[in-house]
Design an enzyme around this catalytic site. Structure first.
Site, short mmCIF file in Angstrom:
data_model
loop_
_atom_site.label_atom_id
_atom_site.label_comp_id
_atom_site.label_asym_id
_atom_site.label_seq_id
_atom_site.Cartn_x
_atom_site.Cartn_y
_atom_site.Cartn_z
N ASN A 3 -1.85 -5.51 -1.60
CA ASN A 3 -0.40 -5.73 -1.59
C ASN A 3 0.14 -5.20 -0.27
OD1 ASN A 3 2.34 -5.83 -1.99
ND2 ASN A 3 2.39 -4.30 -3.64
N TRP A 4 0.50 -6.13 0.60
CA TRP A 4 0.98 -5.71 1.93
C TRP A 4 2.42 -5.20 1.90
CZ3 TRP A 4 -0.94 -9.28 6.47
CH2 TRP A 4 -2.33 -9.16 6.57
N LYS A 5 3.10 -5.43 0.78
CA LYS A 5 4.53 -5.05 0.68
C LYS A 5 5.28 -5.68 1.86
CE LYS A 5 3.04 -1.08 -1.90
NZ LYS A 5 3.26 0.30 -2.32
N HIS A 8 6.29 -5.04 -9.94
CA HIS A 8 5.87 -3.85 -9.19
C HIS A 8 6.95 -2.78 -9.33
CE1 HIS A 8 4.77 -1.21 -5.90
NE2 HIS A 8 3.58 -1.77 -5.92
N GLU A 30 8.23 -0.86 -7.30
CA GLU A 30 9.26 -0.89 -6.24
C GLU A 30 10.32 -1.93 -6.56
OE1 GLU A 30 6.55 -1.28 -2.95
OE2 GLU A 30 5.83 0.77 -3.34
N GLU A 46 -0.21 1.16 -12.23
CA GLU A 46 0.09 1.89 -11.01
C GLU A 46 1.05 3.03 -11.33
OE1 GLU A 46 -0.53 -0.73 -7.28
OE2 GLU A 46 1.51 -1.03 -7.98
N GLY A 72 1.62 5.36 -2.54
CA GLY A 72 1.98 5.75 -1.18
C GLY A 72 2.08 7.25 -0.96
N SER A 94 -2.61 4.78 -4.12
CA SER A 94 -3.40 5.56 -3.15
C SER A 94 -4.91 5.32 -3.27
CB SER A 94 -3.07 7.05 -3.25
OG SER A 94 -1.71 7.28 -2.93
N GLY A 115 -2.39 -0.82 -1.70
CA GLY A 115 -1.24 -0.95 -0.81
C GLY A 115 -1.66 -0.69 0.63
N GLY A 116 -1.35 0.51 1.11
CA GLY A 116 -1.56 0.85 2.52
C GLY A 116 -2.93 0.51 3.06
P1 13P Z 1 -0.69 2.49 -2.01
O1 13P Z 1 -2.13 2.03 -2.13
O2 13P Z 1 -0.18 2.45 -0.61
O3 13P Z 1 -0.47 3.80 -2.70
O4 13P Z 1 0.20 1.40 -2.80
C1 13P Z 1 -0.16 1.06 -4.09
C2 13P Z 1 0.66 -0.10 -4.49
O5 13P Z 1 1.83 0.05 -4.78
C3 13P Z 1 0.00 -1.41 -4.57
O6 13P Z 1 0.80 -2.33 -5.23
#
Ligand code: 13P
Length: 254
Positions: free
Chosen positions: A10-12, A97, A99, A167, A173, A213, A234-235
């Site tokens: 997930n590149w957000k 998600h 967010e 999640e 993050g 993470s 994510g990251g």
């Molecule tokens: P991180 O891997 O950056 O913690 O993000 C997780 C995430 O929200 C994937 O959807």
């Protein structure tokens, strides 16, 4: 029942056309291993078409959106429909998600409507659920997750069109990961709830991803947990080397 592992990135809100080199590296670096696991990249909507064009040449990495509107089209400025994602080359979409739940007030009903839209368009949905730190500390984790799971799914979901991603909000993050024991407890509970609602056979088929993470250094331990069928990353999905290392960890514990 063996469930094929899925590693989803997930590149957000990250990634410009200059980032396509990372996609090429992921595609080339996973060419052999991808026979064993499924790999999905969910870039921002602006990159779905160029990435799907690039990936269709190799064909083993799939591309998805990060959200969709419940309607097919209409007067909804700034929104993207599931049909539009599909038209751009997406096969999947992330829904609910945390967010989006936090930033846009998306509740379970909204997620369920979007899920129906995704299925209407023929997309596989990755439905996210997760507890906050306050909820975990109050001992509410399993109740909160059970409610989110129940409320976000409609009755006709199947393992071929729906994936669940656990999640924990406090692990996203932050560099903090849920312990394998915590993840095991949650995934066991989710599996049980799916079985109760959809019957044992269908319930066993759903893939349950862990997200929050996930890094090359912790992926192997998390992927080895019972009922963990992959990761939502994510990251670390922004860097081909890290993402490929996570794919490799999943491959090794099929
Ligand atoms: P991180 O891997 O950056 O913690 O993000 C997780 C995430 O929200 C994937 O959807």
């Amino acid at each position: 029942m063996t469930r094929r592992k899925l590693i989803a990135g997930n590149w957000k809100m990250n990634g410009l056309t200059g980032h396509l080199d990372e996609v090429r590296a992921i595609s080339e670096g996973s060419r052999d291993g991808a026979i064993d696991i499924d790999i999905l990249l969910c870039p921002p909507a602006t990159l779905i078409r160029p990435i799907s064009d690039m990936l269709s040449e190799g064909g083993h990495v799939q591309v998805g959106g990060q959200n969709c509107h419940k309607a097919e089209k209409g007067a909804h400025t700034g929104e993207v429909s599931a049909e539009m994602l599909r038209d751009a080359g997406a096969t999947h979409v992330i829904l609910g998600h945390s967010e989006r739940r936090a930033d846009h007030g998306e509740g379970n009903d909204t997620v369920r409507d979007k899920l129906a839209a995704a299925h209407r368009a023929g997309l596989v949905a990755v439905v996210c659920i997760g507890e906050t730190l306050a909820q975990r500390e109050a001992g509410e984790t399993l109740t909160v997750l059970g409610d989110q799971l129940a409320g976000s799914l409609h009755d006709d979901v199947s393992p071929s069109d729906t994936v669940i991603a656990y999640e924990p909000v406090w692990a996203i993050g932050t560099g903090k990961t849920a312990s394998p024991d915590d993840v095991a407890e949650v995934h066991k509970h989710l599996r049980q709830r799916l079985g109760e609602r959809f019957g044992e056979e269908r319930g066993q088929g759903f893939r349950l991803l862990y997200g929050g993470s996930v890094q090359p250094g912790n992926a192997a331990a998390l992927m080895a947990v019972a009922d963990v069928d992959g990761a939502l990353v994510g990251g670390a999905s922004l860097k081909a080397q890290d993402f490929l290392a996570i794919c490799e960890a999943a491959r090794n514990c099929r």
